[in-house]
Design a protein around this motif. Structure first.
Motif, mmCIF file in Angstrom:
data_model
loop_
_atom_site.group_PDB
_atom_site.id
_atom_site.type_symbol
_atom_site.label_atom_id
_atom_site.label_comp_id
_atom_site.label_asym_id
_atom_site.label_seq_id
_atom_site.Cartn_x
_atom_site.Cartn_y
_atom_site.Cartn_z
ATOM 1 N N PHE A 154 0.875 -1.087 0.175
ATOM 2 C CA PHE A 154 -0.024 -0.084 -0.125
ATOM 3 C C PHE A 154 0.733 1.274 0.039
ATOM 4 N N GLN A 155 2.178 1.347 0.722
ATOM 5 C CA GLN A 155 2.771 2.412 0.466
ATOM 6 C C GLN A 155 3.462 2.582 -0.894
ATOM 7 N N LYS A 156 3.778 1.598 -1.440
ATOM 8 C CA LYS A 156 4.173 1.565 -2.770
ATOM 9 C C LYS A 156 3.194 2.188 -3.671
ATOM 10 N N LEU A 157 1.866 1.482 -3.337
ATOM 11 C CA LEU A 157 0.941 2.004 -4.166
ATOM 12 C C LEU A 157 0.549 3.422 -4.001
ATOM 13 N N ALA A 158 0.638 4.077 -2.897
ATOM 14 C CA ALA A 158 0.395 5.307 -2.733
ATOM 15 C C ALA A 158 1.576 6.169 -3.285
ATOM 16 N N TRP A 159 2.921 5.782 -3.127
ATOM 17 C CA TRP A 159 4.099 6.607 -3.710
ATOM 18 C C TRP A 159 3.580 6.633 -5.400
ATOM 19 N N GLN A 160 2.948 5.458 -5.915
ATOM 20 C CA GLN A 160 3.018 5.496 -7.322
ATOM 21 C C GLN A 160 2.031 6.569 -7.690
ATOM 22 N N ARG A 161 0.760 6.495 -6.980
ATOM 23 C CA ARG A 161 -0.367 7.496 -7.229
ATOM 24 C C ARG A 161 0.333 8.877 -7.044
ATOM 25 N N LEU A 162 1.038 9.047 -6.101
ATOM 26 C CA LEU A 162 1.549 10.313 -6.035
ATOM 27 C C LEU A 162 2.374 10.852 -7.142
ATOM 28 N N GLU A 163 3.258 10.059 -7.640
ATOM 29 C CA GLU A 163 3.994 10.317 -8.822
ATOM 30 C C GLU A 163 3.122 10.490 -10.101
ATOM 31 N N GLN A 164 2.125 9.926 -10.154
ATOM 32 C CA GLN A 164 1.020 10.153 -11.507
ATOM 33 C C GLN A 164 0.374 11.535 -11.034
ATOM 34 N N LYS A 165 -0.175 11.799 -9.811
ATOM 35 C CA LYS A 165 -0.819 13.065 -9.723
ATOM 36 C C LYS A 165 0.198 14.228 -9.653
ATOM 37 N N GLY A 166 1.427 14.118 -9.151
ATOM 38 C CA GLY A 166 2.414 15.240 -8.707
ATOM 39 C C GLY A 166 1.854 15.822 -7.558
ATOM 40 N N LEU A 167 2.570 16.876 -7.073
ATOM 41 C CA LEU A 167 2.180 17.876 -5.972
ATOM 42 C C LEU A 167 1.266 18.912 -6.417
ATOM 43 N N PRO A 168 0.482 19.452 -5.327
ATOM 44 C CA PRO A 168 -0.353 20.512 -5.675
ATOM 45 C C PRO A 168 0.398 21.740 -6.500
#
Length: 437
Positions: A27-41
């Motif tokens: 789940f941590q890996k999935l969250a990091w992948q989602r963050l990389e896709q979305k980017g910071l605000p």
């Protein structure tokens, strides 16, 4: 924020992630992948357009080794009602040895909970949460979580004493703290929780907390979130809740100044006759800022929700409120209300507010509104005509503006403390006005 600056901040977060000594969960890996896709605000995102993103990102520094905290350090921070019922996070890490949790609760670190009999429930919750998460900072929390906590309150447990969650900082130079808590209340269970934060003067820490609450049928959860006065750290707070049939949620938020604070609510009413009440009070001065973002999702019939947030803004402070009530087609006989009121004590203060309704059901009672105003001159004249000096009259009117929120807070000692902090804040503004005039 330009791409190079964003990459630099992501690099800093990646460095923090690499310092985690425990094995990463999927789940941590999935969250990091989602963050990389979305980017910071970015500023062009509606939910973040009023947040001083560059000022927030500049708060990140290289972390140092934390100092030790003992139970003696904790005792002075406990509310009288919570002397034997508290949970401690040190620099974002759950500390079971420093905590005193009611024996009726089932408590695990997140790592242990994923190996327990509650693993199926928690894995499903984590998977669904991360996949639909829209807040990049909630994804950062999921990816960088060092040691969170899972709490299960069994059915019919009724805890009369509130439980206090202490978020303690042991070193002022630590750059990031990301406490994470998952809470599940069984059917007909009821508890009250108080979350409080403390920080050092001169601290550059960014607190990025996450609380996920699952309410089973006819359960009840009250939550009070407050920051220490004064608070020196940036705060990013995510609150997620799902409510089943006839469950009740009461959330209270109060803060009296920090360099910057943003609280993101996402509440889903999934069962008939569920109720959610969100209340907040913010008082800001200097160049402090506060931002509230709410998504209230009505999915079931005969549910009620109420949002009521008040801001007092002095000097060059600023706030924003972005709230949406989303009523799906099956959610007939919904009652949903949303109100944001802002009181400006200075010509330089700024309040931005965007209440919003999106309704697809036919049988609905709903309203939304917002006010931005200075102290009413007629009310001020009324008090002055009765011999009350101008500055004292302004203080009375401003305190009256706060009172409705303060009186709703369910923990007596905290209610009294927040009232004192509010009076202290208004006294400071009164002294500033007297000096300037």
């Amino acid at each position: 924020m330009d791409v190079a600056y964003q990459d630099k901040v992501l690099g800093c977060l990646s460095s923090l992630m690499s310092q985690n000594t425990s094995p990463y969960t999927p789940f941590q890996k999935l969250a990091w992948q989602r963050l990389e896709q979305k980017g910071l605000p970015q500023k062009n995102q509606e939910a973040f357009q009023y947040v001083s993103l560059r000022k927030l990102y500049e708060s990140f520094l290289e972390p140092k080794k934390p100092a030790l905290i003992t139970k003696q350090d904790i005792s002075s921070l406990l509310l009288p009602e919570c002397q034997s019922s508290y949970i401690v996070f040190q620099d974002g890490v759950f500390c079971p040895d420093l905590s005193s949790i009611p024996s009726s609760f089932v408590v695990f670190s997140l790592e242990d909970a994923l190996k327990s009999s509650y693993a199926v429930f928690l894995k499903h919750r984590l998977q669904a949460s991360i996949e639909k998460e829209e807040d990049p900072w909630a994804l950062v929390n999921a990816a960088l979580c060092m040691q969170g906590v899972f709490i299960y309150v069994p059915p019919k447990v009724q805890e009369t004493a509130p439980i206090q969650v202490l978020h303690l900082q042991s070193d002022p130079s630590i750059s990031y703290a990301g406490p994470r808590m998952h809470l599940c209340l069984g059917a007909h269970a009821s508890i009250c929780m108080v979350s409080s934060f403390s920080s050092y003067e001169g601290s550059s820490t960014v607190y990025n907390d996450f609380l996920d609450v699952s309410l089973e049928e006819s359960s009840s959860f009250s939550h009070v979130f407050t920051t220490e006065k004064p608070c020196f750290s940036w705060g990013l707070s995510a609150f997620r809740a799902s409510l089943k049939k006839e469950s009740k949620l009461h959330s209270y938020f109060a803060t009296f100044g920090s360099p910057g604070f943003r609280r993101d609510y996402s509440v889903a009413l999934l069962g008939e006759r569920a109720e959610a009440h969100l209340n907040g009070l913010t008082a800001l001065d200097a160049r402090a800022e506060s931002h509230i973002h709410v998504h209230m999702d009505h999915s079931a019939p005969s549910c009620q929700s109420r949002q009521f947030f008040k801001n007092i803004l002095a000097e060059q402070s600023r706030s924003s409120f972005t709230g949406k009530i989303y009523v799906r087609r099956p959610a007939q006989k919904t009652e949903a209300y949303q109100l944001n009121q802002n009181l400006l004590l200075s010509d330089l203060a700024t309040a931005n507010t965007k209440p919003n309704l999106e309704i697809f059901a036919d049988d609905v009672k709903a309203s939304h509104g917002a006010t931005v105003a200075q102290i009413d001159e007629d009310q001020l004249f009324y008090l002055r005509a009765r011999g009350i000096p101008c500055l004292a009259a302004k203080g009375l009117l401003t305190m009256g503006f706060c009172q409705e929120i303060l009186e709703s807070i369910p923990v007596l000692s905290l209610r009294n403390t927040l009232s004192l902090w509010c009076r202290s804040f208004l006294l400071e503004q009164r002294e500033n006005d007297a000096t300037s005039s």
